[in-house]
Design an enzyme around this catalytic site. Structure first.
Site, PDB file in Angstrom:
ATOM      1  N   GLU A  48       0.167   2.181 -12.302  1.00 56.46           N
ATOM      2  CA  GLU A  48       1.399   1.452 -11.991  1.00 56.46           C
ATOM      3  C   GLU A  48       1.368   1.120 -10.504  1.00 56.46           C
ATOM      4  O   GLU A  48       1.584   1.985  -9.653  1.00 56.46           O
ATOM      5  CB  GLU A  48       2.642   2.276 -12.312  1.00 56.46           C
ATOM      6  CG  GLU A  48       3.936   1.555 -11.953  1.00 56.46           C
ATOM      7  CD  GLU A  48       5.170   2.431 -12.020  1.00 56.46           C
ATOM      8  OE1 GLU A  48       6.156   2.110 -11.323  1.00 56.46           O
ATOM      9  OE2 GLU A  48       5.157   3.439 -12.759  1.00 56.46           O
ATOM     10  N   ARG A  52       6.499  -2.392  -3.861  1.00 58.95           N
ATOM     11  CA  ARG A  52       7.211  -1.865  -2.698  1.00 58.95           C
ATOM     12  C   ARG A  52       6.587  -2.331  -1.383  1.00 58.95           C
ATOM     13  O   ARG A  52       7.181  -2.147  -0.322  1.00 58.95           O
ATOM     14  CB  ARG A  52       7.217  -0.332  -2.754  1.00 58.95           C
ATOM     15  CG  ARG A  52       7.949   0.209  -3.981  1.00 58.95           C
ATOM     16  CD  ARG A  52       7.866   1.722  -4.049  1.00 58.95           C
ATOM     17  NE  ARG A  52       8.399   2.214  -5.311  1.00 58.95           N
ATOM     18  CZ  ARG A  52       8.421   3.493  -5.672  1.00 58.95           C
ATOM     19  NH1 ARG A  52       7.920   4.411  -4.861  1.00 58.95           N
ATOM     20  NH2 ARG A  52       8.927   3.852  -6.837  1.00 58.95           N
ATOM     21  N   THR A  76       8.298  -1.105  -9.943  1.00 62.32           N
ATOM     22  CA  THR A  76       9.438  -1.452  -9.093  1.00 62.32           C
ATOM     23  C   THR A  76       9.849  -2.913  -9.281  1.00 62.32           C
ATOM     24  O   THR A  76      10.132  -3.627  -8.313  1.00 62.32           O
ATOM     25  CB  THR A  76       9.177  -1.147  -7.608  1.00 62.32           C
ATOM     26  OG1 THR A  76       8.464   0.090  -7.481  1.00 62.32           O
ATOM     27  CG2 THR A  76      10.486  -0.987  -6.846  1.00 62.32           C
ATOM     28  N   LYS A 136      11.566   4.653 -19.255  1.00 69.67           N
ATOM     29  CA  LYS A 136      11.271   5.486 -18.096  1.00 69.67           C
ATOM     30  C   LYS A 136      12.551   6.225 -17.712  1.00 69.67           C
ATOM     31  O   LYS A 136      13.620   5.607 -17.603  1.00 69.67           O
ATOM     32  CB  LYS A 136      10.804   4.580 -16.950  1.00 69.67           C
ATOM     33  CG  LYS A 136      10.736   5.231 -15.585  1.00 69.67           C
ATOM     34  CD  LYS A 136      10.308   4.188 -14.558  1.00 69.67           C
ATOM     35  CE  LYS A 136      10.379   4.727 -13.153  1.00 69.67           C
ATOM     36  NZ  LYS A 136       9.889   3.743 -12.162  1.00 69.67           N
TER      37      LYS A 136
END
Length: 218
Positions: A48, A52, A76, A136
């Site tokens: 993943e 960011r 994200t 998640k």
């Protein structure tokens, strides 16, 4: 509950490729490629790579070309338009800290299987209404950790979770032992000191240890 179907590898298959999905943020695309290679060498098949940092999309593009058995996701996701950008860069699935109907629609339109973030029962009900069977749990440890996931199992017995946030090598096995957990997300596979010193062997060692974590067959 209807099974959510979009183009690509189903999330249900992705989360079963390994017990730990490393959550990654890179300063540069080159750093991302080196770390991704080191993780793959340790047996980690699913990554993943988060958005960011500005290097996120290029790091995804490079990592996706490392090996035919690697599955690279984008993390994200906080805006609907990021789904198409990540898909174009080579991401095979997306991970978001939360979920909106707009984000869901954008993921479906982009053909990007989504692992959406939830924290509360209301979040979970929204995800179920949109057809999600795996979500998640974020931020896992601050939001209640193992006891919270145990509590969720009663009202939502069919839902599966990938808890992420505050999980350590010591606590990972406790999470993985829960009947409603299929894998965990974690950042401990890439310590800042190892990345800064380009100690790729250490990252491979940590990846191998994470890949060997046991989880019940479900």
């Amino acid at each position: 509950m209807a099974k959510l179907t979009v183009a690509g590898i189903p999330v249900a298959d992705i989360v079963r490729l390994g017990p730990v999905i490393p959550v990654l943020a890179f300063d540069s695309a080159e750093q991302g490629e080196n770390v991704s290679r080191a993780l793959h060498a340790g047996g980690v098949k699913v990554l993943e790579i988060t958005l960011r940092t500005e290097a996120g999309l290029e790091a995804i593009e490079r990592a996706a070309q490392i090996a035919p058995d690697i599955v690279v996701g984008v993390g994200t996701i906080t805006r609907p338009e990021q789904c198409a950008l990540a898909k174009k860069a080579g991401a095979q699935f997306g991970v978001s800290p939360g979920l909106t109907k707009e984000m869901h629609a954008a993921a479906v339109e982009a053909g990007l299987p989504l692992l959406p973030g939830v924290m509360t029962p209301t979040d979970i009900i929204t995800a179920l209404e949109l057809g999600y069977e795996i979500v998640k749990f974020f931020p896992a440890q601050p939001a209640g950790g193992v006891p919270m996931l145990q509590a969720f199992h009663g009202p939502f017995p069919a839902l599966k979770f990938c808890p992420t946030g505050g999980i350590t090598p010591e606590s990972a096995s406790t999470f993985l032992a829960l009947p409603n957990v299929v894998c965990v997300g974690g950042s401990w596979l890439t310590p800042k000191a190892a990345v800064a010193s380009q100690n790729w062997a250490e990252i491979t060692r940590l990846a191998r240890a994470a890949s060997e974590l046991s989880r019940p067959v479900r």
